[in-house]
Design an enzyme around this catalytic site. Structure first.
Site, PDB file in Angstrom:
ATOM      1  N   TYR A   1      -1.238  74.261 -37.589  1.00 59.85           N
ATOM      2  CA  TYR A   1      -2.404  73.770 -37.518  1.00 59.85           C
ATOM      3  C   TYR A   1      -3.376  73.547 -38.591  1.00 59.85           C
ATOM      4  CZ  TYR A   1      -7.340  73.846 -36.140  1.00 59.85           C
ATOM      5  OH  TYR A   1      -8.912  73.508 -36.122  1.00 59.85           O
TER       6      TYR A   1
ATOM      7  N   ARG B   1      -2.531  65.411 -32.704  1.00 60.41           N
ATOM      8  CA  ARG B   1      -1.746  66.266 -33.703  1.00 60.41           C
ATOM      9  C   ARG B   1      -0.200  66.749 -32.989  1.00 60.41           C
ATOM     10  NH1 ARG B   1      -7.154  69.094 -35.347  1.00 60.41           N
ATOM     11  NH2 ARG B   1      -7.993  67.131 -36.102  1.00 60.41           N
TER      12      ARG B   1
ATOM     13  N   HIS C   1     -11.332  63.918 -43.014  1.00 60.31           N
ATOM     14  CA  HIS C   1     -11.133  65.068 -42.402  1.00 60.31           C
ATOM     15  C   HIS C   1      -9.705  65.537 -42.902  1.00 60.31           C
ATOM     16  CE1 HIS C   1     -12.934  67.013 -39.003  1.00 60.31           C
ATOM     17  NE2 HIS C   1     -11.889  67.705 -38.915  1.00 60.31           N
TER      18      HIS C   1
END
Ligand SMILES: Cc1cc2nc3c(=O)[nH]c(=O)nc-3n(C[C@H](O)[C@H](O)[C@H](O)COP(=O)(O)O)c2cc1C
Length: 381
Positions: free
Chosen positions: A30, A170, A281
């Protein structure tokens, strides 16, 4: 920084490797991953590293000074800690570790709306110096309540995020079924059992939860539900109408984070922002994005009208120097500090900041550049 730590972990790669060994795979992925095919995350760092700088060896050179001013404040170095969500999932207590270290080193710490420490606690640890990143709530009352809390905590800068119009795609997180608290699938349990220090620290500090949002959030959301909750509660889609009440209400400095185009920069100036953070980001949202160093180049001509900061892809002192030489007024990093906290626990924030400061000062000395604002004179165009 103890000398043993500095000699064992002198680079970001060392910290990242150790973090990978200490954090369960679903949480490390993550943190570490980009989105889609990981094109943007790779491009960010690669294109920063294309920037070359020129030394001036024969100039009278005294001592380099890394102090830098931005938004009317002076910091000890030209870098700060970007807002990162779910920090406690990647390393227990990491937002506290990083906020304390940032305060000690006099660099800015930005608290995410969706991390595992509250605005009030961040403010307490930094004597009111923490900045706060706001995901724009759909509900005006919720928005005003969060802004009131940031103001009451003494927060000097509100950072409004614009680069999450929808949740990023993702594949790793989808495969891992990422959730807060972590989903107890057999696969995840095995990963947790393989990382005992992480597991024991998680037991010690308790399940990570969204501390700032606690009064407003249902508990135990998985990734899909979290995405739905975020989409329902927060509207990443910003425009003049949504920004105006925030600008009218917030008396401190207002910064727009996630700017990647000249047009958004001009709009930010018109809307009364004090600064922007050029950012994609960290390559987690739009995989087809331009690298932030290239976006920055197109935007620096507005630096008289708005303070231009940058993040995404920076991993070292030379990277910070390259960004500053390219026209950034200040830089931020997200993953780098989380690698440090995950690698070294309580010592991780302190070590990562010290290491980056040492590396950055070393570049200034190599260039024979005394002041941070003179770095653009060393840029090879
Ligand atoms: C795991 C992770 C979570 C993030 N969460 C947030 C967030 O909640 N709010 C935000 O404004 N940015 C968030 N970001 C983006 C960072 O603020 C920053 O823009 C990015 O990490 C910069 O790239 P770098 O990691 O290459 O330094 C997150 C980034 C990462 C890696």
């Amino acid at each position: 920084m103890t000398s043993e730590i500095s000699s064992r972990y002198p680079s970001m790669d060392d910290l990242r490797e150790r973090a990978k060994n200490r954090v369960p795979q679903f949480a490390f992925e993550y943190l570490d991953g980009g989105c889609n095919e990981d094109v943007s995350i790779i491009r960010n760092t690669a294109e920063i590293r294309d920037v070359q700088l020129q030394p001036r060896y024969l100039r009278n050179f005294g001592e380099s000074d890394t102090r830098t001013k931005v938004l009317g404040m002076e910091f000890d170095a030209p870098f700060g800690i970007s807002p990162v969500g779910l920090q406690g999932l990647m390393w227990p207590n990491s937002p506290e570790i990083l906020a304390k270290a940032a305060h000690k080193h006099n660099i800015p710490f930005i608290l995410s709306t969706v991390t595992t420490m509250s605005i009030e606690r961040a403010s307490e640890l930094t004597e009111g110096k923490a900045w706060f990143q706001l995901y724009n709530p759909v509900d005006d009352a919720l928005r005003d309540d969060i802004i009131d809390r940031a103001e009451a905590a003494g927060c000097p800068v509100l950072v409004l995020l614009c680069d999450v119009p929808t949740f990023g795609y993702r594949p790793r997180d989808i495969r891992n079924g990422l959730a807060l608290p972590p989903k107890m699938s057999v696969k995840n349990i095995l990963q947790i059992l393989g990382k005992p220090t992480w597991a024991l620290n998680t037991l010690k500090h308790g399940q990570p939860t969204f501390q700032t949002l606690k009064p407003y959030t249902p508990e135990g959301l998985n990734l899909r539900q979290l995405g739905q909750f975020m989409d329902k509660t927060f509207s990443g889609r910003l425009n003049a109408e949504k920004i105006k009440p925030i600008r009218d209400k917030w008396k401190g400095k207002l910064v727009l984070k996630g700017v990647a185009s000249e047009q958004d920069t001009k709009d930010a100036i018109d809307m009364g922002f004090d600064g922007i953070i050029v950012s994609n980001h960290g390559g987690r949202q739009l995989d087809a994005a331009q690298s932030t160093i290239n976006s920055l180049r197109e935007i620096t001509r507005y630096s008289e009208q708005i303070e231009i900061m940058m993040d995404s892809g920076l991993r070292s002192g030379p990277d910070i120097a390259r960004a500053m030489a390219s026209g950034a007024k200040f830089t931020f990093m997200g993953r780098s500090f989380m690698y440090g906290a995950a690698a070294l626990g309580n010592k991780g924030g302190d070590h990562t900041i010290s290491m980056l400061k040492t590396q950055f000062k070393q570049v200034m000395d190599q260039l024979c550049c005394e002041r941070v604002e003179d770095l653009p004179n060393h840029l090879i165009k």
